[in-house]
Design an enzyme around this catalytic site. Structure first.
Site, PDB file in Angstrom:
ATOM      1  N   SER A 186       0.831  -1.205   0.000  1.00  0.00           N
ATOM      2  CA  SER A 186       0.000   0.000   0.000  1.00  0.00           C
ATOM      3  C   SER A 186       0.871   1.262   0.000  1.00  0.00           C
ATOM      4  O   SER A 186       1.877   1.336   0.704  1.00  0.00           O
ATOM      5  CB  SER A 186      -0.893  -0.013   1.243  1.00  0.00           C
ATOM      6  OG  SER A 186      -1.644   1.166   1.302  1.00  0.00           O
TER       7      SER A 186
ATOM      8  N   ASN B 212      -5.487  -0.588   7.821  1.00  0.00           N
ATOM      9  CA  ASN B 212      -4.204   0.012   8.199  1.00  0.00           C
ATOM     10  C   ASN B 212      -4.306   0.557   9.618  1.00  0.00           C
ATOM     11  O   ASN B 212      -4.943   1.591   9.850  1.00  0.00           O
ATOM     12  CB  ASN B 212      -3.849   1.121   7.198  1.00  0.00           C
ATOM     13  CG  ASN B 212      -2.475   1.708   7.460  1.00  0.00           C
ATOM     14  OD1 ASN B 212      -1.811   1.347   8.430  1.00  0.00           O
ATOM     15  ND2 ASN B 212      -2.052   2.626   6.601  1.00  0.00           N
TER      16      ASN B 212
ATOM     17  N   CYS C  67      -0.393   3.787  10.510  1.00  0.00           N
ATOM     18  CA  CYS C  67       0.285   4.862   9.788  1.00  0.00           C
ATOM     19  C   CYS C  67       1.169   5.644  10.757  1.00  0.00           C
ATOM     20  O   CYS C  67       0.686   6.156  11.760  1.00  0.00           O
ATOM     21  CB  CYS C  67      -0.703   5.815   9.123  1.00  0.00           C
ATOM     22  SG  CYS C  67       0.193   7.193   8.371  1.00  0.00           S
TER      23      CYS C  67
ATOM     24  N   LYS D 118      -2.852  -4.336   9.056  1.00  0.00           N
ATOM     25  CA  LYS D 118      -1.443  -3.946   8.868  1.00  0.00           C
ATOM     26  C   LYS D 118      -0.928  -3.286  10.146  1.00  0.00           C
ATOM     27  O   LYS D 118      -1.504  -2.311  10.636  1.00  0.00           O
ATOM     28  CB  LYS D 118      -1.307  -3.003   7.668  1.00  0.00           C
ATOM     29  CG  LYS D 118       0.155  -2.696   7.352  1.00  0.00           C
ATOM     30  CD  LYS D 118       0.312  -2.117   5.984  1.00  0.00           C
ATOM     31  CE  LYS D 118       1.762  -1.869   5.630  1.00  0.00           C
ATOM     32  NZ  LYS D 118       1.909  -1.278   4.309  1.00  0.00           N
TER      33      LYS D 118
ATOM     34  N   ASN E  55       4.379  -2.075   8.681  1.00  0.00           N
ATOM     35  CA  ASN E  55       4.329  -0.719   8.123  1.00  0.00           C
ATOM     36  C   ASN E  55       5.714  -0.090   8.327  1.00  0.00           C
ATOM     37  O   ASN E  55       6.631  -0.726   8.835  1.00  0.00           O
ATOM     38  CB  ASN E  55       3.227   0.083   8.820  1.00  0.00           C
ATOM     39  CG  ASN E  55       2.670   1.191   7.939  1.00  0.00           C
ATOM     40  OD1 ASN E  55       3.428   1.852   7.216  1.00  0.00           O
ATOM     41  ND2 ASN E  55       1.373   1.408   7.967  1.00  0.00           N
ATOM     42  N   THR E  56       5.850   1.157   7.929  1.00  0.00           N
ATOM     43  CA  THR E  56       7.139   1.836   8.094  1.00  0.00           C
ATOM     44  C   THR E  56       7.443   2.059   9.578  1.00  0.00           C
ATOM     45  O   THR E  56       6.535   2.074  10.419  1.00  0.00           O
ATOM     46  CB  THR E  56       7.117   3.185   7.360  1.00  0.00           C
ATOM     47  OG1 THR E  56       5.982   3.915   7.826  1.00  0.00           O
ATOM     48  CG2 THR E  56       7.005   3.008   5.864  1.00  0.00           C
TER      49      THR E  56
ATOM     50  N   GLY F 158      12.212   0.771   2.929  1.00  0.00           N
ATOM     51  CA  GLY F 158      13.346   0.390   2.083  1.00  0.00           C
ATOM     52  C   GLY F 158      14.250  -0.611   2.791  1.00  0.00           C
ATOM     53  O   GLY F 158      13.916  -1.114   3.871  1.00  0.00           O
TER      54      GLY F 158
ATOM     55  N   GLY G 102       8.526  -5.095   3.800  1.00  0.00           N
ATOM     56  CA  GLY G 102       9.560  -4.250   4.406  1.00  0.00           C
ATOM     57  C   GLY G 102      10.892  -4.504   3.735  1.00  0.00           C
ATOM     58  O   GLY G 102      11.521  -5.535   3.961  1.00  0.00           O
TER      59      GLY G 102
ATOM     60  N   GLY H  57       7.329  -2.867  -1.931  1.00  0.00           N
ATOM     61  CA  GLY H  57       6.899  -1.477  -1.765  1.00  0.00           C
ATOM     62  C   GLY H  57       7.889  -0.469  -2.301  1.00  0.00           C
ATOM     63  O   GLY H  57       7.943  -0.194  -3.509  1.00  0.00           O
TER      64      GLY H  57
HETATM   65  O1  RRO Z   1       0.261   8.299   4.055  1.00  0.00           O
HETATM   66  C1  RRO Z   1       1.202   8.088   4.828  1.00  0.00           C
HETATM   67  O2  RRO Z   1       1.842   8.998   5.353  1.00  0.00           O
HETATM   68  C2  RRO Z   1       1.625   6.729   5.206  1.00  0.00           C
HETATM   69  C3  RRO Z   1       0.767   5.704   5.517  1.00  0.00           C
HETATM   70 BR1  RRO Z   1      -1.069   5.859   5.360  1.00  0.00          BR
HETATM   71  C4  RRO Z   1       1.272   4.462   5.992  1.00  0.00           C
HETATM   72  O3  RRO Z   1       0.548   3.517   6.335  1.00  0.00           O
HETATM   73  N1  RRO Z   1       2.614   4.346   6.099  1.00  0.00           N
HETATM   74  C5  RRO Z   1       3.449   5.334   5.777  1.00  0.00           C
HETATM   75  O4  RRO Z   1       4.663   5.181   5.906  1.00  0.00           O
HETATM   76  N2  RRO Z   1       2.953   6.527   5.330  1.00  0.00           N
END
Ligand code: RRO
Length: 284
Positions: free
Chosen positions: A4, A111, A114, A143, A170-171, A195, A222, A244
Site C-alpha cells: 500500500s 491500516n 500509519c 497492517k 508498516n514503516t 526500504g 519491508g 513497496g
Molecule cells: O500516508 C502516509 O503517510 C503513510 C501511511 Br497511510 C502508511 O501507512 N505508512 C506510511 O509510511 N505513510
C-alpha cells in the site's frame, strides 16, 4: 503483492507489467471522507531507504470506486483496498463505503499503523477497528507497526476482531534533520522509514508473530527488492510478500521479485513455496 502507498490507487503500474500476474494490487489507504495529507516536503531519500510523511492523502472511497477502481478491474488485477481511520467509527464508514465494491476487490487491508497519524497499534483498538471494518463484507487483513512493544498481542487482538491475516510491517517511525537549516527534512518532525533499512525489522517481526500467534497467516513487507529478500520473509513465517519502496526505484520490481523467487525455487528443488513458510523456525 504490491505494498500500500507504493503502487498508486489505480492501474498506474499497468504500463510496466501485467497486473493480473501479481498476487494482489494493494492500493494506497483510503477513508470515507478523503484527506489532503501533509504539507510538502513529504519524502526524503535516506542512505539505504526512504522517509515519508505523506499523511494519508487520498480521495474519498466513493470517488476511488468511481474514478480509480475501473481501470484496475479492467486490468484483471485482484485488488486489495487499504483503509484508515482515526476511530473505529471512521474505519466503519470507510468499510461501509466499500461494501458495494465489485468482487474484484478481494480483501480489505485495515491500516492500523500509519506512522504519520500518531496511531499506534494498541491491542484493544486493533480489535475494535477490525471489528468495525467487518461491514465491508470481505476478508480482512490488519497492517501493523513494527514500533509496537507487543506485536504478538496486537496481532492476536486483530485476529479476535476478525482479521484473517496480518500484514507485517508498516514503516518504522523515524526522523532526519538537515544540519544547515537545523530543521527536519520533512514538513513535520518525523515520518516512516522504509526500504532496505527496514528489512531486518520486518524479518524479526514476522518471525516473532509466526511463533506468538500460531496459525495466523502473515503477509511480509519491508525492504523487499529481490527474490532472496522475499524468501527471507517467507522463511521467517510469511505466506505472501509485498514489494513497496523498491517500486520507486524500479516499477517492474514486483514482477522481477516474482521471477527471482521462481528461479530460486527451481534451483533449490522447491516445488511448493508454502513448504518454506516459517522454515527458519525448524532450523533454530
Ligand atoms: O500516508 C502516509 O503517510 C503513510 C501511511 Br497511510 C502508511 O501507512 N505508512 C506510511 O509510511 N505513510
Amino acid at each position: 503483492m504490491t505494498a500500500s502507498g507504493t503502487a498508486g490507487r489505480g492501474n498506474e503500474l499497468g504500463c510496466y507489467g501485467r497486473l493480473d500476474r501479481l498476487g494482489d494490487v494493494v492500493v494506497k489507504s483510503l477513508n470515507a471522507a478523503g484527506w489532503d495529507g501533509n504539507p510538502y516536503p513529504r519524502l526524503a531519500p535516506l542512505p539505504g531507504g526512504m522517509l515519508n510523511s505523506v499523511g494519508l492523502q487520498g480521495p474519498p472511497v466513493r470517488v476511488w470506486l468511481q474514478e480509480y477502481l475501473p481501470g484496475l478491474v479492467e486490468s484483471g488485477a485482484c485488488v486489495v483496498a487499504s483503509i484508515w481511520g482515526r476511530t473505529p467509527e471512521e474505519y466503519h464508514a470507510a468499510a461501509e463505503a466499500l461494501r458495494s465494491a465489485p468482487s474484484r476487490v478481494v480483501a480489505v487491508e485495515v491500516n492500523l499503523s500509519c506512522p504519520n497519524l500518531g496511531s499506534s497499534n494498541d491491542t484493544a483498538r486493533a480489535r475494535e477497528s477490525v471489528e468495525a471494518s467487518a461491514v465491508c463484507g470481505r476478508p480482512i487483513c490488519a497492517k501493523l507497526s513494527p514500533a509496537s512493544q507487543d506485536l504478538g498481542g496486537v496481532a492476536a487482538s486483530a485476529r479476535q476482531g476478525g482479521a484473517e491475516a496480518v500484514v507485517l510491517v508498516n514503516t518504522m517511525p523515524g526522523m532526519a534533520i538537515d544540519v544547515n537549516s537545523r530543521r527536519s527534512v520533512l514538513s513535520g518532525p518525523g515520518g516512516g522509514v522504509s526500504g532496505p533499512l527496514l528489512r531486518p525489522v520486518a524479518v524479526r517481526a514476522v518471525y516473532e508473530v509466526f511463533s506468538a500467534v500460531p496459525g495466523l497467516p502473515i503477509v511480509g513487507v519491508g525492504g523487499v527488492s529481490t527474490g532472496t529478500d522475499a524468501l527471507e520473509l517467507i522463511l521467517a513465517g510469511a505466506s505472501a510478500v509485498q514489494v513497496g519502496t523498491a517500486i520507486f526505484d524500479d516499477p517492474r520490481a514486483p514482477w522481477r521479485v516474482q521471477n527471482e523467487i521462481r528461479r530460486w525455487c527451481r534451483s533449490a528443488g522447491v516445488s511448493d513455496l508454502s513448504e518454506l513458510t516459517g522454515a527458519a523456525h525448524q532450523s533454530g
